[in-house]
Scaffold this motif. Sequence first.
Motif, mmCIF file in Angstrom:
data_model
loop_
_atom_site.group_PDB
_atom_site.id
_atom_site.type_symbol
_atom_site.label_atom_id
_atom_site.label_comp_id
_atom_site.label_asym_id
_atom_site.label_seq_id
_atom_site.Cartn_x
_atom_site.Cartn_y
_atom_site.Cartn_z
ATOM 1 N N LEU A 1 22.713 -21.391 -2.143
ATOM 2 C CA LEU A 1 21.589 -21.639 -3.060
ATOM 3 C C LEU A 1 20.260 -21.293 -2.385
ATOM 4 N N HIS B 1 19.788 -17.500 -2.060
ATOM 5 C CA HIS B 1 19.408 -16.815 -3.300
ATOM 6 C C HIS B 1 18.094 -17.336 -3.881
ATOM 7 N N ALA B 2 17.539 -18.386 -3.280
ATOM 8 C CA ALA B 2 16.264 -18.923 -3.787
ATOM 9 C C ALA B 2 15.127 -17.941 -3.582
ATOM 10 N N THR B 3 15.301 -17.002 -2.646
ATOM 11 C CA THR B 3 14.236 -16.035 -2.384
ATOM 12 C C THR B 3 14.490 -14.687 -3.069
ATOM 13 N N ASP B 4 15.514 -14.631 -3.954
ATOM 14 C CA ASP B 4 15.796 -13.376 -4.667
ATOM 15 C C ASP B 4 14.605 -12.962 -5.512
ATOM 16 N N ARG B 5 14.374 -11.640 -5.582
ATOM 17 C CA ARG B 5 13.345 -11.137 -6.505
ATOM 18 C C ARG B 5 13.958 -11.125 -7.902
ATOM 19 N N LEU B 6 13.301 -11.745 -8.862
ATOM 20 C CA LEU B 6 13.858 -11.870 -10.202
ATOM 21 C C LEU B 6 13.158 -10.936 -11.170
ATOM 22 N N THR B 7 13.969 -10.224 -11.969
ATOM 23 C CA THR B 7 13.409 -9.400 -13.036
ATOM 24 C C THR B 7 13.279 -10.285 -14.262
ATOM 25 N N SER C 1 12.745 -11.588 -17.996
ATOM 26 C CA SER C 1 13.276 -10.950 -19.196
ATOM 27 C C SER C 1 12.256 -10.932 -20.340
ATOM 28 N N PHE C 2 10.981 -11.150 -20.056
ATOM 29 C CA PHE C 2 9.992 -11.081 -21.146
ATOM 30 C C PHE C 2 8.840 -10.175 -20.757
ATOM 31 N N LEU D 1 23.419 -17.494 -9.485
ATOM 32 C CA LEU D 1 23.311 -18.926 -9.811
ATOM 33 C C LEU D 1 24.416 -19.361 -10.783
ATOM 34 N N LEU E 1 27.498 -19.780 -8.762
ATOM 35 C CA LEU E 1 27.401 -20.991 -7.950
ATOM 36 C C LEU E 1 27.697 -22.229 -8.801
ATOM 37 N N ARG F 1 17.453 -25.484 -11.599
ATOM 38 C CA ARG F 1 16.661 -24.353 -11.088
ATOM 39 C C ARG F 1 16.741 -23.166 -12.054
ATOM 40 N N GLY G 1 8.387 -17.364 -24.397
ATOM 41 C CA GLY G 1 8.610 -15.936 -24.558
ATOM 42 C C GLY G 1 9.774 -15.422 -23.741
ATOM 43 N N ASP G 2 10.256 -16.200 -22.810
ATOM 44 C CA ASP G 2 11.409 -15.789 -21.990
ATOM 45 C C ASP G 2 12.670 -15.933 -22.844
ATOM 46 N N ALA G 3 13.434 -14.838 -22.925
ATOM 47 C CA ALA G 3 14.640 -14.852 -23.761
ATOM 48 C C ALA G 3 15.812 -15.547 -23.078
ATOM 49 N N GLY G 4 15.663 -15.872 -21.793
ATOM 50 C CA GLY G 4 16.769 -16.489 -21.074
ATOM 51 C C GLY G 4 17.752 -15.457 -20.568
ATOM 52 N N THR H 1 20.855 -9.943 -8.481
ATOM 53 C CA THR H 1 20.253 -11.119 -9.132
ATOM 54 C C THR H 1 20.555 -11.115 -10.619
ATOM 55 N N ILE H 2 20.314 -10.003 -11.267
ATOM 56 C CA ILE H 2 20.636 -9.854 -12.686
ATOM 57 C C ILE H 2 21.604 -8.675 -12.800
#
Lengths: 52, 179
Positions: A40, A43-49, A51-52, B38, B41, B82, B91-94, B172-173
């Motif tokens: 955990l 992955h807490a420092t992952d760069r997130l894309t 979605s909006f 996540l 996990l 988290r 506005g975030d679609a999740g 990540t995605i």
Amino acid sequence: MEFTALFLAITIAMLVAWRGPRPLAIGLFAVILVACVATLLHHATDRLTLSF
Amino acid sequence: MTDTQAVTLNALALYGLALLLAAAFAAQLLLHELPCPLCLLQRILFALLAIGPILNIRFGPRPSHYALSLLTAVLGASVSTRQVLLHILPGDAGYGSALLGYHYYTWALIGFIAAIVLLAATLLFDRQFDHRTAQVTAPGKFAQGAVWLVIGLTALNVASPLLECGLPPAPTIPSSMSC
């Protein structure tokens, strides 16, 4: 890779809990729980894309 | 609640976890709902929840076995919280599709909180711990079936991250089954 290892480790811990000595099963559980926390935090420092 | 009834309750909990693991695996393979790190996990922590009930069925109910599941449920709730917070902005679609209005990680949070409440409620019944020193009777077919089902499904889930990404770490995605 770490998720595959975690699933494998849990399968082994379950088999030990069902067939092996109790202290070993609890020890394996503790190691896996610590590994989950480490995963955990990793992955807490992952760069997130976003979605909006 | 007697120790026999507690063992039956633990077996039922294992069937519930098995159903959840099977549903998550089916959603990944049949509906192409790719799990993010996540998400994986949270699935791993649902599987880890099963260690306590397995020990309860084999060695008889003990507070320490319930404590293992409680620790896991608290960590699981933290991980899913988290992920809920990652998508909290307007506005975030999740991530992924929704089921009955909630995304899978929101359902996971509800599941982990329900597990904490149920475990605490089960610990209220002291009579299940009265026969701790007595010889534990062999579990019946119902309980044995629950244990082997949850072990089998967890073993099957070893393939889950490999199916998604192979040996390298999951993105990540994730964008496709082959990453």
